[in-house]
Design an enzyme around this catalytic site. Structure first.
Site, PDB file in Angstrom:
ATOM      1  N   ASN D  13       0.857  -1.190   0.000  1.00 28.07           N
ATOM      2  CA  ASN D  13       0.000   0.000   0.000  1.00 28.07           C
ATOM      3  C   ASN D  13       0.892   1.238   0.000  1.00 28.07           C
ATOM      4  O   ASN D  13       1.594   1.496   0.976  1.00 28.07           O
ATOM      5  CB  ASN D  13      -0.888  -0.058   1.254  1.00 28.07           C
ATOM      6  N   PHE D  14       0.884   1.991  -1.083  1.00 22.01           N
ATOM      7  CA  PHE D  14       1.777   3.146  -1.204  1.00 22.01           C
ATOM      8  C   PHE D  14       1.354   4.312  -0.315  1.00 22.01           C
ATOM      9  O   PHE D  14       2.109   5.250  -0.106  1.00 22.01           O
ATOM     10  CB  PHE D  14       1.827   3.625  -2.662  1.00 22.01           C
ATOM     11  N   HIS D  97     -10.037   0.644   4.263  1.00 25.19           N
ATOM     12  CA  HIS D  97      -8.757   0.661   4.971  1.00 25.19           C
ATOM     13  C   HIS D  97      -8.894   1.457   6.276  1.00 25.19           C
ATOM     14  O   HIS D  97      -9.702   2.381   6.351  1.00 25.19           O
ATOM     15  CB  HIS D  97      -7.678   1.291   4.076  1.00 25.19           C
ATOM     16  N   GLU D 138     -21.245  -9.443  -0.262  1.00 32.44           N
ATOM     17  CA  GLU D 138     -20.789  -9.927  -1.565  1.00 32.44           C
ATOM     18  C   GLU D 138     -19.357 -10.334  -1.347  1.00 32.44           C
ATOM     19  O   GLU D 138     -18.502  -9.494  -1.028  1.00 32.44           O
ATOM     20  CB  GLU D 138     -20.840  -8.769  -2.573  1.00 32.44           C
ATOM     21  N   ILE D 143      -9.749 -10.550   2.554  1.00 31.53           N
ATOM     22  CA  ILE D 143     -10.037  -9.718   3.719  1.00 31.53           C
ATOM     23  C   ILE D 143      -8.710  -9.384   4.368  1.00 31.53           C
ATOM     24  O   ILE D 143      -7.917 -10.270   4.679  1.00 31.53           O
ATOM     25  CB  ILE D 143     -10.990 -10.428   4.702  1.00 31.53           C
ATOM     26  N   GLY D 178       1.597  -5.268  11.794  1.00 33.88           N
ATOM     27  CA  GLY D 178       2.639  -5.904  12.591  1.00 33.88           C
ATOM     28  C   GLY D 178       3.615  -6.758  11.814  1.00 33.88           C
ATOM     29  O   GLY D 178       4.345  -7.557  12.398  1.00 33.88           O
TER      30      GLY D 178
END
Lengths: 219, 219, 219, 219
Positions: D13-14, D97, D138, D143, D178
């Site tokens: 994730n940038f 997020h 849906e 996840i 973590g």
């Protein structure tokens, strides 16, 4: 608490109409109380938060908050704690109403807080999927489905009741849309709902007490 | 209303601490009232909205809401109308507190609503630019600048007071940060502020009344 | 930057229509560029952020972002930095559009960030009061007033232009509502506006280029 | 799509760091691609939305959006459509997020939209309860549980994997907190996770490629 969530349950959401604010809220609360006494239906009122205190002193039927914030005690100006509405007299709380949609993480926080305080939560949802998701959380006592009761698609209401009961049979399902007559209310109950959420149809009625009596007349 | 905004004014924002909720809110309100009586300072309290009603019955000092929503009467579950907090006893309202920042368009709506109801708005801002912007709106009676009173940069407080008075000399400026002692309060007043906004320093004090008395002792 | 804010300026807000997304965005951008070349009007396009990069490579007219977030570099998943849209080719940014209203404190942050990057901000407002407030901030180059140009109340547009120029004569005012014909555009310019903000009227037109040409034909 | 969600999957994730914006984003994307080629791990990058287009042209590994809005095509200035990020080259999308929490009703809308476009959704959750709720929607392909992998409480990660698989065994679970060493990553996989979500630990590393290689070295 068992008494508070006794079914059939009719929750009158006062929203933010002038007709349900302050002194007008009192009139509506008293009408609701009379209907509860005359019919035995479990009537609950959900006024704006500044009206919780005095309404809970004036009527014996349960008073719910319309919303509490997902915050802990601390520096949160303008928010309202569950502890505060409880001390003011509220015995339950609407959560995630369609006019006050909440983040999933915050819904989770609030239903836990309401349960910790031995209060009743009415978790509002908008379709089968979100109803199922709601059922997996700290079980709310009541799920207020926003699915309209209509003659056209009764299976959607039944489907919602089914999936909720499959996940947690203890949750009672309320119909939260499309209820304006005694027939609608009866239809909702026949489809498995154990109560309804009402608002402007009663609040704006010429005679709210009559409108409420008519609504519960068929059950 | 002139009496409500009399300066020096000290507004105690109860926020959402357990120490300032329900019965604890009453103790804090009574301490504030005693300080007002003993010192002549215009003490105002801003409790959570469910506590407005009973506090405004119990004490004579003004009670303000911490926030009202920028909505008109209607279907806005979980929101609170200015009409509702007014009928509950509030005589003013904090607007755009740093813990409840509002959209510019909504601030505009709320300061107009508060003015229409002959109530006092305390519009909170965070720097010179937003203080100037706030001054051009429907004039709020009070602007609560979040600029800390510090010995290091007194010119920022003065600059804020100056720009606000340049745009509208009738607006009183309150210092809303960094006030913990009588010296701080005196410094704020010397820099042109006409009051202060307080919160946890008093709420969490061992003896809130003493803490308040100490705070106003130098003016 | 002077060239970017040259007036008369016509900003086409692509919003989030399918007709202005991806390949369709390119067609619309090319039509806008042709109109700029044929008429000399300063045409600007504001596409969705994923389309900024390739559109800025394909056309020579300025590309603006529709929104950037009031965050500094860091952990803000899902937000967009001004640095990112600039590097992608944007030369300006809409701020506080009516469909993306921002908190006052955040507007202040973003107009400062845009100015620091030597980009052009178009701060959108909704009435005379918020237009005045907007003018006191880090001066945005352009204020996009949401006040509709109508024959009925031309004085509101003029009043807005006047109050903005009184506070800061360097700010150009754009009309952001009610512009659908060449006459509307001419009326806006006659009332003191120096440009317009357009959207669905052009985007959904059978022939967007023709619609744009018609619009600028009277000035 | 099967290839896109192949496990073990590592999503970088940038966020909105300067080190992962524009040209720096390209460096990071190329380092990620090299690690994918050298190790066979399914590396995915999630840049800011203005960077999706050019990154998806420059690297062959999948590019995901960090967020899309729960809106249909129309007038939603400043929002981003799933159709737009798809056309720009995105093959999936992070949803909810922790830095971009969404309303339950909006999560439901977005996971459906992502599925309709045959893209991959990574629905982020914060505890066992919200992970269970997420699983009933849906079905998201992935996840991303925000539960930290720690030696102290491995059972929480396992419990989350279990409850998700009980509701829908096709969902892969990623550990989203973590993870800073190869040991952490191995521990996560041993507890039932099929991948991880990474961010600043790699982005801010002196040598992101080395850091990534170290991370996947034990699996």
């Amino acid at each position: 608490m068992d008494n508070i969530k006794r079914t059939p349950i009719v929750i009158l959401n006062f929203k933010t109409y002038m007709e349900s604010t302050g002194k007008n809220a009192l009139k509506l609360a008293m009408a609701s109380e009379m209907v509860a006494e005359e019919t035995g239906v479990n009537m609950v009122i959900a006024p704006q938060s500044p009206d919780i205190y005095f309404l809970s002193k004036e009527v014996k039927i349960p008073v719910f908050a319309q919303h509490v914030d997902a915050v802990d005690a601390g520096g949160h100006t303008g928010s309202t704690l569950i502890e505060c509405v409880k001390e003011a007299g509220a015995e339950g709380c609407l959560v995630n109403h369609s006019e006050q949609r909440m983040k999933l993480a915050d819904i989770d926080v609030v239903v836990k807080k309401v349960a910790e305080k031995d209060m009743v939560s009415v978790l509002c949802t908008n379709n089968i999927e979100t109803s199922a998701a709601a059922s997996t959380l700290e079980p709310p006592e009541l799920i207020g489905s926003g699915i309209p009761v209509s003659k056209a698609e009764p299976e959607i209401v039944e489907g919602t009741v089914d999936i909720i009961h499959q996940i947690n049979p203890k949750i009672s399902v309320l119909c939260g849309a499309g209820i304006s007559t005694g027939e609608d209310m009866k239809a909702a109950m026949d489809l498995g709902a154990e109560g309804v959420l009402l608002a402007s149809g009663i609040i704006m009625a010429k005679d709210p007490k009559e409108a409420l009596l008519n609504l519960v007349s068929k059950i």
